[in-house]
Design a protein around this motif. Structure first.
Motif, PDB file in Angstrom:
ATOM      1  N   ASP A 118       0.832  -1.206   0.000  1.00  0.00           N
ATOM      2  CA  ASP A 118       0.000   0.000   0.000  1.00  0.00           C
ATOM      3  C   ASP A 118       0.866   1.256   0.000  1.00  0.00           C
ATOM      4  O   ASP A 118       0.392   2.346   0.337  1.00  0.00           O
ATOM      5  CB  ASP A 118      -0.942   0.012   1.205  1.00  0.00           C
ATOM      6  CG  ASP A 118      -2.261  -0.699   0.911  1.00  0.00           C
ATOM      7  OD1 ASP A 118      -2.676  -0.698  -0.273  1.00  0.00           O
ATOM      8  OD2 ASP A 118      -2.850  -1.268   1.843  1.00  0.00           O
ATOM      9  N   THR A 119       2.150   1.074  -0.358  1.00  0.00           N
ATOM     10  CA  THR A 119       3.044   2.223  -0.426  1.00  0.00           C
ATOM     11  C   THR A 119       3.580   2.349  -1.848  1.00  0.00           C
ATOM     12  O   THR A 119       3.685   1.339  -2.580  1.00  0.00           O
ATOM     13  CB  THR A 119       4.237   2.040   0.543  1.00  0.00           C
ATOM     14  OG1 THR A 119       4.931   0.834   0.202  1.00  0.00           O
ATOM     15  CG2 THR A 119       3.748   1.966   1.980  1.00  0.00           C
ATOM     16  N   PRO A 120       3.975   3.522  -2.280  1.00  0.00           N
ATOM     17  CA  PRO A 120       4.414   3.727  -3.669  1.00  0.00           C
ATOM     18  C   PRO A 120       5.625   2.899  -4.076  1.00  0.00           C
ATOM     19  O   PRO A 120       5.752   2.485  -5.226  1.00  0.00           O
ATOM     20  CB  PRO A 120       4.735   5.231  -3.718  1.00  0.00           C
ATOM     21  CG  PRO A 120       3.931   5.825  -2.615  1.00  0.00           C
ATOM     22  CD  PRO A 120       3.901   4.795  -1.527  1.00  0.00           C
ATOM     23  N   ILE A 160      -1.545  -8.100  -2.822  1.00  0.00           N
ATOM     24  CA  ILE A 160      -2.863  -7.567  -2.467  1.00  0.00           C
ATOM     25  C   ILE A 160      -2.694  -6.097  -2.094  1.00  0.00           C
ATOM     26  O   ILE A 160      -1.723  -5.736  -1.405  1.00  0.00           O
ATOM     27  CB  ILE A 160      -3.473  -8.330  -1.276  1.00  0.00           C
ATOM     28  CG1 ILE A 160      -3.520  -9.834  -1.585  1.00  0.00           C
ATOM     29  CG2 ILE A 160      -4.871  -7.815  -0.961  1.00  0.00           C
ATOM     30  CD1 ILE A 160      -3.935 -10.656  -0.384  1.00  0.00           C
ATOM     31  N   THR A 161      -3.621  -5.256  -2.541  1.00  0.00           N
ATOM     32  CA  THR A 161      -3.520  -3.831  -2.239  1.00  0.00           C
ATOM     33  C   THR A 161      -4.901  -3.201  -2.146  1.00  0.00           C
ATOM     34  O   THR A 161      -5.863  -3.651  -2.777  1.00  0.00           O
ATOM     35  CB  THR A 161      -2.689  -3.094  -3.314  1.00  0.00           C
ATOM     36  OG1 THR A 161      -2.605  -1.697  -2.967  1.00  0.00           O
ATOM     37  CG2 THR A 161      -3.317  -3.228  -4.694  1.00  0.00           C
ATOM     38  N   THR A 162      -4.998  -2.139  -1.352  1.00  0.00           N
ATOM     39  CA  THR A 162      -6.221  -1.320  -1.330  1.00  0.00           C
ATOM     40  C   THR A 162      -6.143  -0.255  -2.415  1.00  0.00           C
ATOM     41  O   THR A 162      -7.134   0.438  -2.683  1.00  0.00           O
ATOM     42  CB  THR A 162      -6.381  -0.635   0.031  1.00  0.00           C
ATOM     43  OG1 THR A 162      -5.256   0.237   0.256  1.00  0.00           O
ATOM     44  CG2 THR A 162      -6.488  -1.648   1.150  1.00  0.00           C
ATOM     45  N   ALA A 204       5.859 -10.877 -10.295  1.00  0.00           N
ATOM     46  CA  ALA A 204       4.771 -11.191  -9.357  1.00  0.00           C
ATOM     47  C   ALA A 204       3.801 -12.155 -10.030  1.00  0.00           C
ATOM     48  O   ALA A 204       3.650 -12.148 -11.256  1.00  0.00           O
ATOM     49  CB  ALA A 204       4.046  -9.916  -8.941  1.00  0.00           C
ATOM     50  N   SER A 205       3.119 -12.994  -9.252  1.00  0.00           N
ATOM     51  CA  SER A 205       2.212 -13.971  -9.842  1.00  0.00           C
ATOM     52  C   SER A 205       0.849 -13.374 -10.152  1.00  0.00           C
ATOM     53  O   SER A 205       0.177 -13.802 -11.111  1.00  0.00           O
ATOM     54  CB  SER A 205       2.055 -15.183  -8.919  1.00  0.00           C
ATOM     55  OG  SER A 205       1.443 -14.796  -7.703  1.00  0.00           O
ATOM     56  N   ALA A 206       0.396 -12.381  -9.385  1.00  0.00           N
ATOM     57  CA  ALA A 206      -0.913 -11.783  -9.627  1.00  0.00           C
ATOM     58  C   ALA A 206      -1.066 -10.509  -8.784  1.00  0.00           C
ATOM     59  O   ALA A 206      -0.290 -10.254  -7.849  1.00  0.00           O
ATOM     60  CB  ALA A 206      -2.024 -12.771  -9.281  1.00  0.00           C
ATOM     61  N   LEU A 207      -2.096  -9.714  -9.144  1.00  0.00           N
ATOM     62  CA  LEU A 207      -2.426  -8.510  -8.388  1.00  0.00           C
ATOM     63  C   LEU A 207      -3.894  -8.590  -7.979  1.00  0.00           C
ATOM     64  O   LEU A 207      -4.779  -8.781  -8.816  1.00  0.00           O
ATOM     65  CB  LEU A 207      -2.199  -7.257  -9.238  1.00  0.00           C
ATOM     66  CG  LEU A 207      -2.734  -5.936  -8.656  1.00  0.00           C
ATOM     67  CD1 LEU A 207      -2.047  -5.612  -7.326  1.00  0.00           C
ATOM     68  CD2 LEU A 207      -2.556  -4.797  -9.655  1.00  0.00           C
ATOM     69  N   GLY A 208      -4.161  -8.462  -6.662  1.00  0.00           N
ATOM     70  CA  GLY A 208      -5.528  -8.434  -6.158  1.00  0.00           C
ATOM     71  C   GLY A 208      -5.830  -7.058  -5.583  1.00  0.00           C
ATOM     72  O   GLY A 208      -5.102  -6.587  -4.699  1.00  0.00           O
TER      73      GLY A 208
END
Length: 554
Positions: free
Chosen positions: A35-37, A50-52, A75-79
């Motif tokens: 959740d940081t740049p 995973i990120t908000t 990375a394998s995926a982004l949620g």
């Protein structure tokens, strides 16, 4: 565990995949929250991120850059938790994730991080534990094989029992093929083909895995096509990527490779010890370091050999390999030449032993010496059989930039005299280098004329007489750019017929006559005298045979 496994899990049934379907097979190494740049720069590959999207809200370009970074960091995926800071994913982001093959998942906001991370990590730990248990079982099985000195077929059968894939092993030295299951389709295909070398294996039909350590290549494991897959061009071209359908496949392959190397090293070591003692006996026989015929038979009996039918020596010479070593001396070139000479030797040994199973041999530098003991009834076919073996060897080494010659002495009924056959085989090989008679079979018995002149090459007085006779012509040709010696050679070969010699040299007969008059004056010889002509023929032949000797034309 892969992304597709997460999507199939009932606990995550509310997750939706909106892009990157082609990457659903990506393996997950861990789950992390960003959740940081700058959080993405710590990724090492395989993370389910995973990120908000707090740091990406209201910034489409930042979201696209973030997707690019995740793909670059493997990375394998982004949620993305939907509704917290991003309600709708821009079409540009969906399109980019699709193009990159990066799975993009929407996660309902109600899911706490712990309800996502803990189940996935728990499954990863379980899978890793199962792999360790499986690896330990595989290792135990192969350790038992190594301790019991199991045969290569036993090793292959164990490999097949673990992974369910038939395999074969081709030994580079013996070109023998062993199978995990002789009834498998792989075995039947290989048995139907004429495999004389690993180069004969069809790479479009079989997958090959090299069995080697740092110092030696032992052979290749052979599989049906599709069992092994090549890595991408960006990665090592020699490495192999195992199919992930069975996580134990790679472990079983590694253990099989290790066991085969250990087994091959034992076989080679035992063979080398046996060959050393056998080679000492052959060398003693060849150099006549033997007290009596009885001693030969007594020592031969230790190895189960029978020399009561006498013997003949066959020498296999790799033409001009020493010169190639001298011209191209470097570590890489020397290793390459050594590997090629070893392959030629191995092929020669295999073909000669196929022809005469009771043949015995010793390797000496760039040659192999065979002692063949043949029953009288079989000797009539000896030349025919040897010619066929020679042809087979030629076909097998057609892709190697060297040729071979066979030098063969006479047959001696008393094995104690085999050293004479060895000397004769050496003499005809010596002749092959004098006259560039390469890539052929040379029998001492068929070299009567040239055998007469061989002792002259070792007689300095005879050489001096021949040199003194022809030296005036050599000096004249060198000084005036003429070819008087060549003229004398052609006239001699034409039985001293000037007209025939003129036709061969495309000259007028009077020109040849004039040259011969000059030659007679230079060397003080009368061509009408039979004794002068005979001596000149001897001198010319001796010159031809020894012109490579130092100081002959200096």
């Amino acid at each position: 565990m892969k992304i597709q496994d997460v999507l199939k899990d009932k606990r995550f049934s509310e997750f939706s995949l909106i892009a990157g379907l082609s990457g659903a097979g990506n393996a997950i190494s861990t789950v992390t929250v960003i959740d940081t740049p700058d959080g993405a720069k710590w990724l090492s590959g395989g993370e389910f991120v995973i990120t908000t999207a707090y740091m990406l809200k209201d910034d489409e370009e930042a979201l696209l850059a973030f997707i690019h970074t995740l793909h670059r960091r493997k990375a394998s995926a982004l949620g993305i938790k939907q509704g917290r800071y991003i309600e709708n994913i821009p079409d540009s982001a969906v399109s980019l994730a699709d193009n990159l093959g990066l799975p993009l998942l929407l996660i309902p906001q109600k899911f706490p991080y712990a309800d996502i991370i803990n189940p996935i990590l728990s499954e990863l730990v379980n899978q890793q534990t199962n792999r360790l248990i499986q690896a330990n079982l595989i290792h135990t099985k192969f350790t038992e094989l190594a301790v019991s000195d199991a045969s290569i077929p036993d090793i292959l059968a164990t490999f097949m029992s673990i992974v369910g894939v038939p395999a074969a092993f081709l030994d580079f030295e013996t070109v023998q093929i062993w199978y995990s299951d002789s009834d498998s389709s792989l075995a039947q295909h290989l048995q139907a083909e004429r495999i004389l070398s690993h180069r004969d294996l069809d790479r479009t039909r079989y997958d090959l895995h090299l069995i080697a350590n740092q110092s030696r290549s032992f052979g290749v494991l052979i599989f049906e096509k599709g069992v092994l897959e090549r890595e991408t061009e960006e990665e090592s071209a020699n490495a192999l990527l195992m199919q992930e359908k069975d996580p134990g496949f790679k472990i079983a392959l590694e253990n099989t490779t290790t066991n085969i190397i250990l087994r091959e090293q034992t076989i080679i070591s035992n063979r080398q010890v046996a060959e050393r003692y056998k080679g000492l006996l052959i060398q003693d026989i060849l150099i006549h370091n033997i007290k009596s015929e009885t001693e030969i038979h007594n020592r031969a009996e230790i190895f189960g050999w029978d020399f009561h039918h006498g013997g003949i020596v066959l020498e296999v010479d790799i033409n001009n390999i020493k010169q190639r070593f001298k011209r191209n001396f470097s570590n890489n070139t020397s290793k390459m030449l050594e590997e090629m000479s070893t392959e030629i030797f191995d092929i020669s040994i295999r073909e000669i032993l196929k022809l005469y199973p009771n043949a015995h041999y010793v390797k000496l530098s760039d040659i192999i010496i065979f002692v063949l003991s043949i029953r009288p009834k079989e000797r009539k076919l000896m030349e025919k059989n040897i010619a066929e073996a020679f042809s087979r060897i030629q076909r097998c080494i057609i892709n190697i930039p060297f040729t071979i010659s066979f030098g063969i002495g006479r047959y001696y009924e008393n094995i104690e005299q085999i050293h004479l056959s060895y000397q004769e085989a050496r003499e005809v090989i010596r002749l092959s280098y004098i006259f560039s008679w390469f890539n052929r079979i040379l029998y001492y018995e068929k070299m009567d004329l040239f055998r007469i002149f061989l002792p002259i090459l070792d007689n300095q007085e005879a050489l001096e007489a021949c040199r003194n006779c022809l030296q005036p012509l050599l000096d004249y040709d060198r000084k005036n750019g003429k070819n008087m010696l060549e003229t004398l050679q052609v006239v001699s070969e034409c039985d001293w017929n000037l007209k025939l010699a003129a036709e061969r040299m495309f000259l007028h007969p009077n020109s040849v006559k004039y040259r011969m008059e000059q030659i007679g004056k230079l060397i003080h010889r009368n061509f009408r005298e039979h004794s002068d002509r005979l001596f000149l023929e001897i001198a010319i032949l001796t010159y031809t045979m020894s012109k490579k000797l130092p100081d002959w034309t200096e």
